[in-house]
Design an enzyme around this catalytic site. Structure first.
Site, mmCIF file in Angstrom:
data_model
loop_
_atom_site.group_PDB
_atom_site.id
_atom_site.type_symbol
_atom_site.label_atom_id
_atom_site.label_comp_id
_atom_site.label_asym_id
_atom_site.label_seq_id
_atom_site.Cartn_x
_atom_site.Cartn_y
_atom_site.Cartn_z
ATOM 1 N N ASP A 32 0.869 -1.189 0.000
ATOM 2 C CA ASP A 32 0.000 0.000 0.000
ATOM 3 C C ASP A 32 0.899 1.230 0.000
ATOM 4 O O ASP A 32 2.015 1.174 -0.505
ATOM 5 C CB ASP A 32 -0.935 -0.026 1.214
ATOM 6 C CG ASP A 32 -2.271 0.661 0.926
ATOM 7 O OD1 ASP A 32 -2.244 1.829 0.494
ATOM 8 O OD2 ASP A 32 -3.326 0.040 1.133
ATOM 9 N N HIS A 74 2.078 1.917 -3.262
ATOM 10 C CA HIS A 74 1.142 2.859 -3.875
ATOM 11 C C HIS A 74 1.671 4.291 -3.870
ATOM 12 O O HIS A 74 0.909 5.217 -4.098
ATOM 13 C CB HIS A 74 -0.214 2.803 -3.157
ATOM 14 C CG HIS A 74 -0.948 1.518 -3.371
ATOM 15 N ND1 HIS A 74 -2.205 1.277 -2.856
ATOM 16 C CD2 HIS A 74 -0.597 0.390 -4.059
ATOM 17 C CE1 HIS A 74 -2.594 0.055 -3.204
ATOM 18 N NE2 HIS A 74 -1.635 -0.497 -3.942
#
Length: 516
Positions: free
Chosen positions: A324, A347
């Site tokens: 993430d 991310h």
């Protein structure tokens, strides 16, 4: 003739009288009231005598004291003491601290640098920890902390070459002494038994309400998160895996700090967390540097570093790879400085999502600079939910180098992590976002600015943005802008013609929901 004779007699008589008087005068000087002059010979004779002078007064008036003989260079000078009086020993005094080894006081100052007191070290092995990776060492860690908590600047030592199985634990204040050090040299591993987690916990290792807490060392926090991501534990025997219970749906953060001041995390490795690796909530004066965070790119919701309701945070010189956001900055954060990171996979670095469930979110004074990103979904991103309120302002992204990043620059006020989300007009305001020296390659789209109709993005600036597609055969998208206002200070590659100049026409007055 007679007259001549008479004159002769008178003269003769006068001569006789004068001679007689002169004889008496000379003899009179020899009396007791007269002292004959001493000749030079007699005075010299007396000086060569035994050294005794006739008068004490005459010997001391002009006499000079003899200089004491100078000692030879190799002969120590002994202090002269009276034979009748011995010196009294001086009373004992408090000893002055000796200077630190290898240091000396400055010349002329006469000051000695005091030595810092040796910290008290509490080794978890001394409290019954086995360190074999099988026995539960949670109690030993609790007991070591309880003792360290009583001593300022004490140290809890987790020694090298051991694996400590530790269950959910809270190293908590607020009555602990300040400046405690958690020296991590060994490895701490999380339990994979579902019973250890009950119905689910939000954190595994937690430090709460502390003033001056440092975690440092070369050790590892191993979350063993695969049992949470995939439902199986790679470390378990296949037979044991079949017999084990299913893990709870609530996944814990590996290492969390809450309500603490002056927090430092440095040197350690955090890997394979079930969810977020390192979280700071309601903390102030935080430093995170020279750490490594690692989990697979497909491990869901495994943020690297997560900030919430925290201020005065410095994150730098770290290697972050996860499933993430490498760094996630949430509501209530201000004065955040992130620089000199390697990020990927993951991310990217994100502010948000903000405003979830119609909540108010405030973020200000964020600087992200000198970042290397590779194989990430986004580069630098701001994401907000529809229906929220609040404000994001004064954000700067500079010197960002991207490699094979899907979308390097993103503002998304329609963020939704579900299949679909309800359309709402209210949104978190975004203003004062500056992009400088964003360079590298992308695989999907260079820029994505999706702002709300009711709360457009304003005061966006782009300077020296040069983003090239990774491969021409990929399906690429042009830069996208919606209700985004700002200015280009230099030509961009590719050209970003969709950014609107000036300010939003509505120029809506801020309400209490918008201000922070």
């Amino acid at each position: 003739m007679r007259k001549l004779r008479a004159k002769s007699l008178v003269l003769l008589l006068l001569l006789v009288i004068v001679c007689f008087n002169s004889i008496d005068l000379c003899e009179g000087r020899k009396g007791k009231h007269w002292r004959p002059k001493k000749g030079p010979f007699s005075s010299l004779t007396k000086k060569k005598g035994k050294g005794k002078t006739g008068s004490q007064h005459s010997g001391q008036g002009n006499a000079k004291p003899k200089p004491s003989p100078s000692p030879s260079p190799n002969q120590p000078v002994k202090p002269s003491l009276s034979p009748k009086k011995k010196p009294n020993p001086s009373p004992p005094q408090n000893p002055k601290p000796s200077p630190n080894p290898g240091s000396s006081p400055s010349m002329g100052q006469g000051k000695v640098t005091p030595v810092s007191p040796t910290p008290i070290i509490y080794n978890v092995l001394d409290f019954g920890a086995q360190g074999d990776g099988v026995c539960d060492d949670t109690k030993a860690f609790e007991d070591a902390w309880a003792e360290a908590c009583k001593e300022e600047a004490s140290t809890v030592l987790v020694p090298a070459d051991y694996q400590f199985l530790v269950g959910p634990i809270s190293f908590s204040g607020p009555y602990c002494k300040p400046n405690i050090v958690f020296q991590l040299e060994g490895t701490i591993i999380a339990p994979t038994n579902a019973k250890a987690w009950g119905e689910g916990l939000l954190q595994w290792l937690e430090f709460t309400k502390l003033r001056g807490i440092t975690i440092r060392g070369k050790g590892v926090i191993e979350g063993r998160g695969s049992v949470w991501w995939t439902g199986t534990d790679d470390d378990l025997d296949p037979v044991d895996a079949l017999l084990s219970e299913k893990m709870p749906s609530i996944k814990p953060t590996a290492l969390r700090f809450y309500g603490s001041y002056n927090v430092t995390v440095t040197g350690i490795t955090i890997q394979n967390s079930p969810q977020c690796h390192l979280k700071f909530d309601n903390c102030e004066s935080v430093a995170v540097y020279n750490i490594s965070i690692s989990s697979p790119g497909n491990s869901l919701n495994t943020d690297g570093i997560h900030l919430q309701n925290s201020k005065d945070v410095n994150i730098h010189h770290n290697n972050l790879s996860c499933g993430d956001d490498c760094v996630s900055i949430q509501t209530g954060c201000t004065n955040i400085n992130v620089h000199s990171l390697d990020c990927g996979p993951g991310h990217g670095i994100s502010i948000g999502g903000l405003g979830r469930d119609n909540s108010k979110a405030c973020v200000a004074n964020v600087t992200v600079r000198d970042i290397n990103m590779h194989n990430t979904m986004s580069g630098v991103r701001i994401k907000t939910w529809q229906g929220g309120s609040g404000l994001v302002e004064n954000v700067r992204f500079s010197n960002i180098r991207v490699s094979e990043v899907q979308t390097p620059i993103v503002i998304d006020q329609f963020y939704c992590d579900h299949a679909s989300c309800k359309n709402q007009t209210q949104g978190v305001l975004i203003s004062g976002v500056h992009y400088e020296n964003i360079r590298g390659t992308f695989t999907v789209k260079p820029v994505h600015f999706a702002c709300s109709d009711n709360t457009p993005c304003s005061d966006i600036s782009l300077t020296n943005v040069q983003l090239q597609p990774m491969k021409e055969q990929f399906h690429m998208y042009d830069p996208f802008c919606w209700q985004a206002y700002g200015e280009l200070f230099a030509p961009t590659v590719p050209p970003i013609m969709c950014l609107r100049n000036g300010k939003p026409a509505s120029n809506r007055v801020l309400s209490d929901h918008d201000t922070c």
